[in-house]
Design a protein around this motif. Structure first.
Motif, PDB file in Angstrom:
ATOM      1  N   MET A 211      50.590  38.474  46.584  1.00 33.37           N
ATOM      2  CA  MET A 211      49.152  38.406  46.838  1.00 33.37           C
ATOM      3  C   MET A 211      48.415  39.611  46.270  1.00 33.37           C
ATOM      4  O   MET A 211      47.212  39.540  45.989  1.00 33.37           O
ATOM      5  N   SER A 212      49.125  40.715  46.075  1.00 32.94           N
ATOM      6  CA  SER A 212      48.466  41.943  45.608  1.00 32.94           C
ATOM      7  C   SER A 212      48.016  41.871  44.153  1.00 32.94           C
ATOM      8  O   SER A 212      47.205  42.692  43.708  1.00 32.94           O
ATOM      9  N   SER A 216      41.764  42.097  41.485  1.00 27.79           N
ATOM     10  CA  SER A 216      41.778  43.566  41.436  1.00 27.79           C
ATOM     11  C   SER A 216      41.268  44.200  42.721  1.00 27.79           C
ATOM     12  O   SER A 216      41.428  45.400  42.930  1.00 27.79           O
ATOM     13  N   GLY A 217      40.643  43.411  43.603  1.00 24.85           N
ATOM     14  CA  GLY A 217      40.103  43.974  44.830  1.00 24.85           C
ATOM     15  C   GLY A 217      38.786  44.684  44.584  1.00 24.85           C
ATOM     16  O   GLY A 217      37.715  44.092  44.692  1.00 24.85           O
ATOM     17  N   PHE A 218      38.842  45.947  44.214  1.00 27.52           N
ATOM     18  CA  PHE A 218      37.640  46.744  43.978  1.00 27.52           C
ATOM     19  C   PHE A 218      36.858  46.212  42.784  1.00 27.52           C
ATOM     20  O   PHE A 218      37.435  45.877  41.746  1.00 27.52           O
ATOM     21  N   TYR A 295      43.380  45.497  47.207  1.00 26.39           N
ATOM     22  CA  TYR A 295      42.723  46.772  47.509  1.00 26.39           C
ATOM     23  C   TYR A 295      43.767  47.859  47.757  1.00 26.39           C
ATOM     24  O   TYR A 295      43.648  48.983  47.272  1.00 26.39           O
ATOM     25  N   ILE A 296      44.793  47.503  48.552  1.00 31.76           N
ATOM     26  CA  ILE A 296      45.840  48.491  48.830  1.00 31.76           C
ATOM     27  C   ILE A 296      46.564  48.864  47.538  1.00 31.76           C
ATOM     28  O   ILE A 296      46.812  50.050  47.272  1.00 31.76           O
TER      29      ILE A 296
END
Length: 395
Positions: A211-212, A216-218, A295-296
């Motif tokens: 899932m990571s 890119s999250g940010f 995000y992590i």
């Protein structure tokens, strides 16, 4: 025949217990078990992730009525609900009562007489959180076996143990998420210490890593250090300490941004504190995301500034993704972090949080060693589901 299992939880908002329950239900054996889920507030970030095999029950009427506006209650002539609402409001505003009882205990004290027992009989009923779900399973569910999950530090959460004792007596097994949490419960309830058992929250490195990389999250531009904190906007999570530490870092000219993934009742207070410190462009509230892993993965340092915890899932998720971690010295912290081996533990104040982050930024050798240690640490706990099955099947 399949065994009928009931899970009860407050809601599926963005907390650790909620995420833990979704992880458990995702892996559950629906060939052997028929699963019902009752939530007091049937929505939240993780609500869409409930497996299709799970039947979601209607909210008990008394709990639904509690959310009606006062004028609507008066208009309907529902004097019993009005009396309950007034009593609840007065007790929640009474410092003497608040010092003696946890908010969930106050709620149950006033609401329990209006809540009917469920008609359905279950082989096993599981309260997947302390407080209201535990009281509900103890008193309002017909089940051959009753289990409660306790995922916080009982002493620090300031529950009234005299109030809880009569409900704990009706529960067959009480599961805690760490040895430290179990020890605290055993100290407070020595006469029923045999009921306490440790089952870790399920963490799946395979799922987290998959899932990571989904996005890119940010989305903003940032050429400095990224710091991330995940947690509900409640006092226990220490966001006020984080914001003050952020101010100290900014005052020293450190090139960074601090991001927070969360929601909760203290959001307005947090926004006001950010504004007072002129940190609108530095301490960024991202809201909530059902997939926090990008995000992590793309942060430089993960910070957990909590005042108390059971065993925060977000810390384990940061460990899976091998991120340098700075965490406060809450009572159960040593069940996850060893200072300067797989993270940095700091005293519970903004100045020491600031110092810990600054040390992590400046000491590249320590940071690299922590990341290397995390790569070699076993964090996954998928096998814990077998303990859940054993608990369900035991006599």
């Amino acid at each position: 025949m399949k065994k009928k299992i009931l899970f009860v939880i407050d809601s599926l908002h963005s907390g650790g217990a909620e995420k833990s329950l979704i992880s458990l239900l995702t892996l559950f054996d629906y060939e052997s078990y028929e699963v019902d889920l009752l939530m007091f507030l049937p929505n939240g970030l993780y609500f869409p992730l409930i497996p299709k095999e799970v039947r979601v029950l209607d909210v008990p009427n008394a709990i639904q009525r509690k959310r009606n506006r006062v004028m609507e209650v008066v208009k309907n002539g529902d004097l019993k609900t009005l009396y309950t609402r007034i009593g609840l409001a007065l007790d929640h505003r009474n410092p003497y009562v608040n010092n003696k009882m946890h908010g969930a205990q106050i709620n149950w004290k006033w609401m329990s007489n209006s809540i009917n027992k469920l008609d359905q009989n279950y082989e096993v009923a599981i309260a997947y959180s302390q407080g209201m779900p535990t009281y509900f399973v103890a008193e309002k569910v017909n089940a051959n076996k009753k289990i409660s999950w306790f995922n916080t530090d009982y002493k620090s959460a300031r529950y009234n143990k005299d109030f809880d004792f009569k409900y704990f007596n009706k529960i067959d097994k009480i599961v805690t998420v760490s040895e430290a949490c179990k020890d605290v419960l055993s100290e407070n309830f020595e006469n029923i210490s045999e009921k306490f058992e440790v089952i870790y929250d399920i963490v799946s490195p395979k799922l987290i890593n998959e899932m990571s990389i989904r996005n890119s999250g940010f989305e903003d531009s940032n050429d400095g250090i990224r710091i991330l904190t995940i947690g509900r906007f409640v006092d226990a999570k220490g966001y006020d300490l984080a914001i003050d530490a952020c101010y100290l870092l900014k005052s020293e000219g450190v090139n960074f941004k601090w991001y927070a993934l969360g929601e909760g009742p203290l959001k307005l207070n947090i926004e006001q504190r950010i504004k007072e410190k002129n940190l609108e462009d530095t301490f960024i509230l991202l809201g909530v995301d059902a997939n926090p892993y990008p995000y992590i993965k793309n942060t430089d340092i993960y910070v957990q500034p909590s005042r108390f915890e059971g065993k925060p899932i977000a810390v384990n998720e940061a460990k899976v993704l091998c991120k340098p971690i700075v965490v406060t010295k809450f009572s159960t912290v040593n069940s996850q972090i060893t200072d300067e081996e797989n993270g940095i533990i700091v005293d519970m104040n903004s100045n020491d949080i600031y110092k810990g982050i600054k040390k992590m930024i400046e000491d590249s050798k320590l940071r690299q060693q922590i990341c290397l240690n995390l790569m070699n640490e076993k964090v996954g706990t998928e096998e814990e589901i077998h303990k859940v099955y054993a608990l369900i099947e035991s006599n």
